[in-house]
Motif scaffolding. Structure first.
Motif, PDB file in Angstrom:
ATOM      1  N   ILE A   2       0.831  -1.206   0.000  1.00  0.00           N
ATOM      2  CA  ILE A   2       0.000   0.000   0.000  1.00  0.00           C
ATOM      3  C   ILE A   2       0.864   1.254   0.000  1.00  0.00           C
ATOM      4  CG2 ILE A   2      -1.655   1.351   1.353  1.00  0.00           C
ATOM      5  CD1 ILE A   2      -2.874  -1.301   2.289  1.00  0.00           C
ATOM      6  N   MET A   3       1.886   1.275   0.878  1.00  0.00           N
ATOM      7  CA  MET A   3       2.734   2.460   0.990  1.00  0.00           C
ATOM      8  C   MET A   3       3.496   2.729  -0.302  1.00  0.00           C
ATOM      9  SD  MET A   3       4.072   2.308   4.943  1.00  0.00           S
ATOM     10  CE  MET A   3       4.532   0.585   4.890  1.00  0.00           C
ATOM     11  N   TYR A   4       4.013   1.684  -0.930  1.00  0.00           N
ATOM     12  CA  TYR A   4       4.735   1.888  -2.192  1.00  0.00           C
ATOM     13  C   TYR A   4       3.772   2.167  -3.340  1.00  0.00           C
ATOM     14  CZ  TYR A   4       9.463   1.113  -0.653  1.00  0.00           C
ATOM     15  OH  TYR A   4      10.683   1.270  -0.049  1.00  0.00           O
ATOM     16  N   GLY A   5       2.565   1.584  -3.276  1.00  0.00           N
ATOM     17  CA  GLY A   5       1.578   1.856  -4.317  1.00  0.00           C
ATOM     18  C   GLY A   5       1.076   3.281  -4.290  1.00  0.00           C
ATOM     19  N   VAL A   6       0.866   3.803  -3.071  1.00  0.00           N
ATOM     20  CA  VAL A   6       0.385   5.178  -2.937  1.00  0.00           C
ATOM     21  C   VAL A   6       1.454   6.175  -3.357  1.00  0.00           C
ATOM     22  CG1 VAL A   6      -0.309   6.925  -1.249  1.00  0.00           C
ATOM     23  CG2 VAL A   6      -1.326   4.647  -1.178  1.00  0.00           C
ATOM     24  N   LYS A   7       2.698   5.904  -2.992  1.00  0.00           N
ATOM     25  CA  LYS A   7       3.782   6.859  -3.227  1.00  0.00           C
ATOM     26  C   LYS A   7       4.336   6.800  -4.645  1.00  0.00           C
ATOM     27  CE  LYS A   7       6.740  10.001  -2.110  1.00  0.00           C
ATOM     28  NZ  LYS A   7       6.294  11.395  -1.930  1.00  0.00           N
ATOM     29  N   THR A   8       4.347   5.622  -5.266  1.00  0.00           N
ATOM     30  CA  THR A   8       4.968   5.436  -6.577  1.00  0.00           C
ATOM     31  C   THR A   8       3.904   5.503  -7.662  1.00  0.00           C
ATOM     32  OG1 THR A   8       6.589   3.985  -5.516  1.00  0.00           O
ATOM     33  CG2 THR A   8       6.521   3.989  -7.925  1.00  0.00           C
ATOM     34  N   ASN A   9       3.939   6.545  -8.471  1.00  0.00           N
ATOM     35  CA  ASN A   9       2.925   6.738  -9.509  1.00  0.00           C
ATOM     36  C   ASN A   9       2.886   5.572 -10.479  1.00  0.00           C
ATOM     37  OD1 ASN A   9       2.148   9.233  -8.486  1.00  0.00           O
ATOM     38  ND2 ASN A   9       3.645  10.349  -9.731  1.00  0.00           N
ATOM     39  N   ARG A  10       4.061   5.092 -10.854  1.00  0.00           N
ATOM     40  CA  ARG A  10       4.133   4.008 -11.821  1.00  0.00           C
ATOM     41  C   ARG A  10       3.419   2.753 -11.305  1.00  0.00           C
ATOM     42  NH1 ARG A  10       5.184   3.782 -17.293  1.00  0.00           N
ATOM     43  NH2 ARG A  10       5.693   1.654 -17.841  1.00  0.00           N
ATOM     44  N   ILE A  11       3.651   2.398 -10.041  1.00  0.00           N
ATOM     45  CA  ILE A  11       3.014   1.221  -9.450  1.00  0.00           C
ATOM     46  C   ILE A  11       1.509   1.449  -9.349  1.00  0.00           C
ATOM     47  CG2 ILE A  11       2.782  -0.141  -7.339  1.00  0.00           C
ATOM     48  CD1 ILE A  11       5.765   0.174  -6.893  1.00  0.00           C
ATOM     49  N   ARG A  12       1.101   2.643  -8.940  1.00  0.00           N
ATOM     50  CA  ARG A  12      -0.319   2.945  -8.785  1.00  0.00           C
ATOM     51  C   ARG A  12      -1.046   2.859 -10.124  1.00  0.00           C
ATOM     52  NH1 ARG A  12       0.388   7.216  -6.273  1.00  0.00           N
ATOM     53  NH2 ARG A  12       0.065   8.785  -7.892  1.00  0.00           N
ATOM     54  N   GLU A  13      -0.446   3.433 -11.156  1.00  0.00           N
ATOM     55  CA  GLU A  13      -1.071   3.401 -12.476  1.00  0.00           C
ATOM     56  C   GLU A  13      -1.188   1.972 -13.007  1.00  0.00           C
ATOM     57  OE1 GLU A  13       1.400   5.926 -14.764  1.00  0.00           O
ATOM     58  OE2 GLU A  13       0.735   7.780 -13.780  1.00  0.00           O
TER      59      GLU A  13
END
Length: 314
Positions: free
Chosen positions: A292-303
């Motif tokens: 969750i923390m890396y998904g929220v912070k990293t645009n590439r992962i979130r997209e």
């Protein structure tokens, strides 16, 4: 009732008590536990797939993050199914050998998690303090070597633990006041002298998690010194922003870990249900929060996650 092997006073099975004092609420407690477990599985598997399928994420930080995800999946899967079985069906029994195996996996995988978090801190240190040499220092061979060293460190240093407990006499009781098998909960049930075994466990804990934490703090001191030497405030803010997710991972992992470790050895005045609840938080929350923390912070992962979810829904 204590069923023993008469040759060495070893129980054939242990009985897991769960959370002492809250047995009547086990079914209700199991609901958030189950939700957290499902979120951990979904989050970590999704993160592994996203990093694997996106070449732009094939960087040292995300490779180490994937190693952490694998350790998280193994750790939660070695404990949560049995905990939920205990809460839902009152299935308290666990075979002696299965208990020792679970204890080994919990401690060795936790040690590996600490090592991967240290590796991620080293990546941040090199990226910020030696940016021009980052790709030259953290080559694929070095990354693979670091991963193997971390895995073998956890596997080898913790391998004596089951044997340290295997040949002891469990003449007090076979009831474990916990939701899972772990070293300190088991050592309290034996009648033999355990000073050497406790000392070994303490030394291993310091040489792994304790030393890792000291090195992580050292790396961030060096990072801060480098960041505050940058000329502009915008550059300092941008550089520090690359560390935010990792700092949260450190806090989420080490805070309950140290609390659980210290209360087991020195916090005798703390109510048992509080200690055991925190011990479960230590196993449950970090594996759920890391993606969750890396998904929220990293645009590439979130997209990529939203794109992957959309494809699955369609």
């Amino acid at each position: 009732m204590l069923a023993l092997n008469r040759t060495n006073l070893q129980p054939t099975t242990f009985l897991l008590l769960g959370i002492p004092g809250l047995e009547a609420d086990h079914v209700w407690i199991s609901i958030p536990f189950c939700l957290v477990y499902l979120l951990s599985l979904m989050g970590n598997v999704s993160l592994l797939l996203i990093v694997k399928t996106d070449p732009k994420l094939h960087e040292p930080m995300y490779v180490f993050l994937c190693m952490l995800c694998v350790a998280d999946l193994m750790l939660t899967s070695s404990t949560l199914p049995k905990i939920l079985s205990l809460f839902w069906f009152k299935n308290r029994e666990i075979y002696f050998e299965a208990c020792l195996t679970q204890m080994y996996f919990i401690h060795s995988l936790s040690t590996m998690e600490s090592g991967f978090i240290l590796a991620m801190a080293f990546d941040r240190y090199v990226a910020i303090c030696h940016p021009l040499r980052h790709s030259a220092i953290l080559t694929p061979t070095v990354i693979a070597g670091m991963g193997l060293v971390i895995v073998f460190r956890g596997a080898i240093l913790l391998s004596p633990h089951p044997f340290l407990l295997r040949w002891l006499s469990y003449c007090k009781t076979n009831v474990i006041s916990h939701t899972y098998c772990e070293f300190m909960a088991l050592i309290k049930l034996v009648c033999n002298k355990t000073k050497i075994r406790r000392a070994y466990s303490l030394i291993v804990a310091f040489l792994t998690g304790g030393l890792d934490f000291i090195l992580i703090i050292t790396s961030y001191i060096l990072i801060l010194l480098t960041v505050f030497s940058l000329p502009s405030k915008a550059a300092r803010r941008k550089t520090l922003s690359t560390c935010v997710s990792h700092v949260w991972v450190i806090l989420v992992f080490y805070t309950p870990a140290f609390f659980s470790f210290l209360t087991h050895r020195f916090g005798h005045h703390i109510a048992p249900h509080i200690h055991i609840f925190i011990a479960n938080v230590y196993l449950l929350i970090p594996p759920m929060m890391n993606p969750i923390m890396y998904g929220v912070k990293t645009n590439r992962i979130r997209e990529r996650f939203f794109k992957f979810s959309t494809i699955k829904c369609v």
